[in-house]
Design an enzyme around this catalytic site. Structure first.
Site, mmCIF file in Angstrom:
data_model
loop_
_atom_site.group_PDB
_atom_site.id
_atom_site.type_symbol
_atom_site.label_atom_id
_atom_site.label_comp_id
_atom_site.label_asym_id
_atom_site.label_seq_id
_atom_site.Cartn_x
_atom_site.Cartn_y
_atom_site.Cartn_z
ATOM 1 N N ASP A 135 0.804 -1.042 -0.420
ATOM 2 C CA ASP A 135 0.398 -0.209 0.073
ATOM 3 C C ASP A 135 1.094 1.211 0.423
ATOM 4 O O ASP A 135 1.951 1.440 -0.033
ATOM 5 C CB ASP A 135 -0.195 -0.002 0.915
ATOM 6 C CG ASP A 135 -2.271 1.403 1.051
ATOM 7 O OD1 ASP A 135 -2.238 1.846 0.888
ATOM 8 O OD2 ASP A 135 -1.925 1.760 2.878
ATOM 9 N N SER A 136 0.597 2.500 -0.298
ATOM 10 C CA SER A 136 0.835 3.690 0.399
ATOM 11 C C SER A 136 1.231 3.769 1.752
ATOM 12 O O SER A 136 2.549 4.698 1.977
ATOM 13 C CB SER A 136 0.472 4.675 -0.180
ATOM 14 O OG SER A 136 -1.286 4.839 0.448
ATOM 15 N N TYR A 190 -1.296 7.775 -2.197
ATOM 16 C CA TYR A 190 -0.932 7.767 -3.502
ATOM 17 C C TYR A 190 -2.534 9.427 -3.868
ATOM 18 O O TYR A 190 -2.673 9.112 -5.869
ATOM 19 C CB TYR A 190 -1.123 7.017 -3.622
ATOM 20 C CG TYR A 190 0.037 5.375 -4.178
ATOM 21 C CD1 TYR A 190 1.094 6.119 -3.813
ATOM 22 C CD2 TYR A 190 -0.494 4.394 -4.312
ATOM 23 C CE1 TYR A 190 2.159 5.405 -3.746
ATOM 24 C CE2 TYR A 190 0.771 3.363 -3.597
ATOM 25 C CZ TYR A 190 2.130 4.529 -4.110
ATOM 26 O OH TYR A 190 3.323 3.258 -3.650
ATOM 27 N N GLY A 191 -3.180 9.273 -3.155
ATOM 28 C CA GLY A 191 -4.467 10.063 -3.908
ATOM 29 C C GLY A 191 -4.555 10.836 -4.163
ATOM 30 O O GLY A 191 -5.515 10.912 -5.968
ATOM 31 N N CYS A 195 -4.176 -1.484 -1.421
ATOM 32 C CA CYS A 195 -4.722 -0.452 -2.242
ATOM 33 C C CYS A 195 -5.585 -0.291 -3.192
ATOM 34 O O CYS A 195 -5.459 -0.530 -4.451
ATOM 35 C CB CYS A 195 -3.300 0.454 -2.225
ATOM 36 S SG CYS A 195 -3.411 2.445 -2.659
ATOM 37 N N GLU A 205 -2.857 7.961 8.952
ATOM 38 C CA GLU A 205 -1.082 8.340 8.786
ATOM 39 C C GLU A 205 -0.719 8.278 9.676
ATOM 40 O O GLU A 205 0.205 8.571 10.682
ATOM 41 C CB GLU A 205 -0.393 8.859 8.035
ATOM 42 C CG GLU A 205 -0.476 8.033 6.384
ATOM 43 C CD GLU A 205 0.294 6.822 6.439
ATOM 44 O OE1 GLU A 205 1.173 6.560 6.474
ATOM 45 O OE2 GLU A 205 -0.148 5.309 5.951
ATOM 46 N N CYS A 223 -10.929 2.643 0.843
ATOM 47 C CA CYS A 223 -9.585 3.050 0.039
ATOM 48 C C CYS A 223 -9.733 2.331 1.994
ATOM 49 O O CYS A 223 -9.696 2.149 2.489
ATOM 50 C CB CYS A 223 -9.185 4.465 0.640
ATOM 51 S SG CYS A 223 -8.335 5.029 1.117
ATOM 52 N N THR A 224 -8.183 1.644 1.615
ATOM 53 C CA THR A 224 -7.738 0.943 2.776
ATOM 54 C C THR A 224 -7.502 1.169 4.267
ATOM 55 O O THR A 224 -7.089 0.484 5.123
ATOM 56 C CB THR A 224 -6.137 -0.121 2.588
ATOM 57 O OG1 THR A 224 -6.099 0.111 1.438
ATOM 58 C CG2 THR A 224 -7.026 -0.982 1.202
ATOM 59 N N HIS A 225 -7.126 2.928 3.819
ATOM 60 C CA HIS A 225 -7.351 3.503 5.516
ATOM 61 C C HIS A 225 -8.032 3.463 6.626
ATOM 62 O O HIS A 225 -7.741 3.511 7.207
ATOM 63 C CB HIS A 225 -6.238 4.593 5.223
ATOM 64 C CG HIS A 225 -5.120 4.581 4.524
ATOM 65 N ND1 HIS A 225 -5.088 4.354 3.668
ATOM 66 C CD2 HIS A 225 -3.923 5.685 5.778
ATOM 67 C CE1 HIS A 225 -3.173 4.445 3.799
ATOM 68 N NE2 HIS A 225 -2.988 5.196 4.436
HETATM 69 N N1 DGL Z 1 -4.930 3.123 1.072
HETATM 70 C C1 DGL Z 1 -5.007 3.286 -0.502
HETATM 71 C C2 DGL Z 1 -6.135 3.161 -1.093
HETATM 72 O O1 DGL Z 1 -6.475 2.102 -0.858
HETATM 73 C C3 DGL Z 1 -4.256 4.505 -0.906
HETATM 74 C C4 DGL Z 1 -4.724 6.066 0.185
HETATM 75 C C5 DGL Z 1 -3.923 7.513 -0.718
HETATM 76 O O2 DGL Z 1 -1.988 6.669 -0.100
HETATM 77 O O3 DGL Z 1 -4.209 8.415 -0.691
HETATM 78 O O4 DGL Z 1 -6.546 3.757 -1.300
#
Ligand code: DGL
Length: 272
Positions: A12-13, A44-45, A75, A153, A185-187
C-alpha cells in the site's frame, strides 16, 4: 511451481493496507507476509496514474525479488492505476482490492450506495466500469475524501478534525438517501468507529478486506501454493520511508510484526 512456504507480498502507499494484511493473517495464519508501505510517497490519492504505476511496479519487483509467491495490492488507488500493468508483467497470482460496489448494490434497502475513496480511485476507469456493471437500479454516489489518509497516517483515528472530515464527506450522502457506505480506501477501516459515530447505527459499512483474504486463499489453493503449516507464519514490514515511524504507527495500532525495516526502491521518474 511455486514454493508453498514462500512469502506473500502485500503493499500500500502507507499503513492502510495493514487492514487487509490483518484479514489475510486471520484467514491464512501459516503464511509468511511481507508488507511494503510506500511511506516516502504516501499518500497516492492525488498523484498521477503514471506515478502510481511506476511505484507499484517498483514495489512488485522488490517483492518478487524477495521471493513472493503471490501479490496483494492492498490499495484501491494502486489497483485503479496499475493492476493491468502488474498483471501484464507478472504471472504469479495477483489479488487486488477494489471498491465493493457489487455487494453494496445487493445490500442497500434505500437504493442509494455511497462510495468513499481517494480522488484518483473515484476518477478511475476501473471505478466507472464497476459503477456501470453494478449500478443498474441502484444510485451510486462517489465521494473523494482528501485528508482522511493523512489523518490515519498521523494516528488521528478519532480526533475532532477527523470526525469533522468524516461528517463533511459522509453526512451529505446520508442526506441523499445512502444507507450503505463502501470503504474504498484501505486506510478507512481504521476510521470505522468514528464513521459509525457520525452516521449512527442504521447504516451498512462495507470493508472488502475479508473478501480479498478469501480470494487470496482460493487463488493459492488453486495453484497448490498454500503454506504447508502448521507453524504460524511471520509478518515482516518494510517501508520506503522511516522504519522507526512505521514501527511507531504500528505500535499505536497494537500491531507487532516480527520485524520493521527500511527498503530502497528505484527513484521515480514519472511526474507526481
Ligand atoms: N490506502 C490506499 C487506497 O486504498 C491509498 C490511499 C492514498 O495513499 O491516498 O486507496
Amino acid at each position: 511451481m511455486s514454493d508453498r512456504d514462500a512469502p506473500i507480498g502485500v503493499f500500500d502507499s502507507g499503513i492502510g493496507g495493514w487492514t487487509v494484511l490483518s484479514e489475510i493473517r486471520r484467514e491464512l495464519p501459516a503464511e509468511t507476509l511481507l508488507y511494503v508501505a510506500d511511506s516516502a510517497c504516501a499518500p497516492y490519492g492525488d498523484r498521477t496514474p503514471a506515478f502510481i504505476t511506476e511505484r507499484a511496479l517498483a514495489i512488485a519487483g522488490w517483492l518478487v525479488a524477495a521471493g513472493a509467491k503471490a501479490l496483494v495490492v492492498a490499495c484501491n488507488t494502486a489497483t485503479s492505476a496499475a493492476v493491468g500493468e502488474l498483471r501484464r508483467r507478472y504471472s504469479l497470482p495477483i489479488v487486488a482490492i477494489e471498491p465493493a460496489v457489487k455487494p453494496a448494490a445487493l445490500l442497500t434497502q434505500s437504493g442509494v450506495v455511497a462510495v468513499l475513496a481517494t480522488r484518483r480511485t473515484v476518477e478511475s476507469e476501473n471505478f466507472s466500469r464497476l459503477r456501470d456493471a453494478h449500478g443498474g437500479e441502484v444510485t451510486i454516489l462517489a465521494q473523494a475524501c482528501p485528508g482522511l489518509v493523512e489523518q490515519v497516517e498521523a494516528g488521528a483515528l478519532d480526533s475532532p478534525e477527523t470526525r469533522q472530515l468524516l461528517a463533511d464527506y459522509a453526512l451529505p450522502l446520508q442526506a441523499r438517501g445512502a444507507d450503505t457506505f463502501v470503504l474504498a480506501c484501505t486506510h478507512y477501516p481504521f476510521l470505522i468507529d468514528s464513521l459509525r459515530a457520525v452516521l449512527g447505527p442504521a447504516v451498512n459499512i462495507i470493508d472488502p478486506a475479508p473478501a480479498v483474504a478469501r480470494e487470496l486463499r482460493r487463488r493459492l489453493a488453486a495453484a497448490e501454493a498454500l503454506a504447508s503449516g502448521p507453524a504460524l507464519g511471520q509478518t515482516l514490514a518494510y517501508t520506503s520511508g522511516d522504519p522507526q515511524r512505521l514501527a511507531a504507527q504500528l505500535r499505536t495500532l497494537n500491531e507487532t510484526p516480527a520485524m520493521v525495516a527500511g527498503l530502497t526502491l528505484p527513484a521515480h521518474s514519472a511526474s507526481a
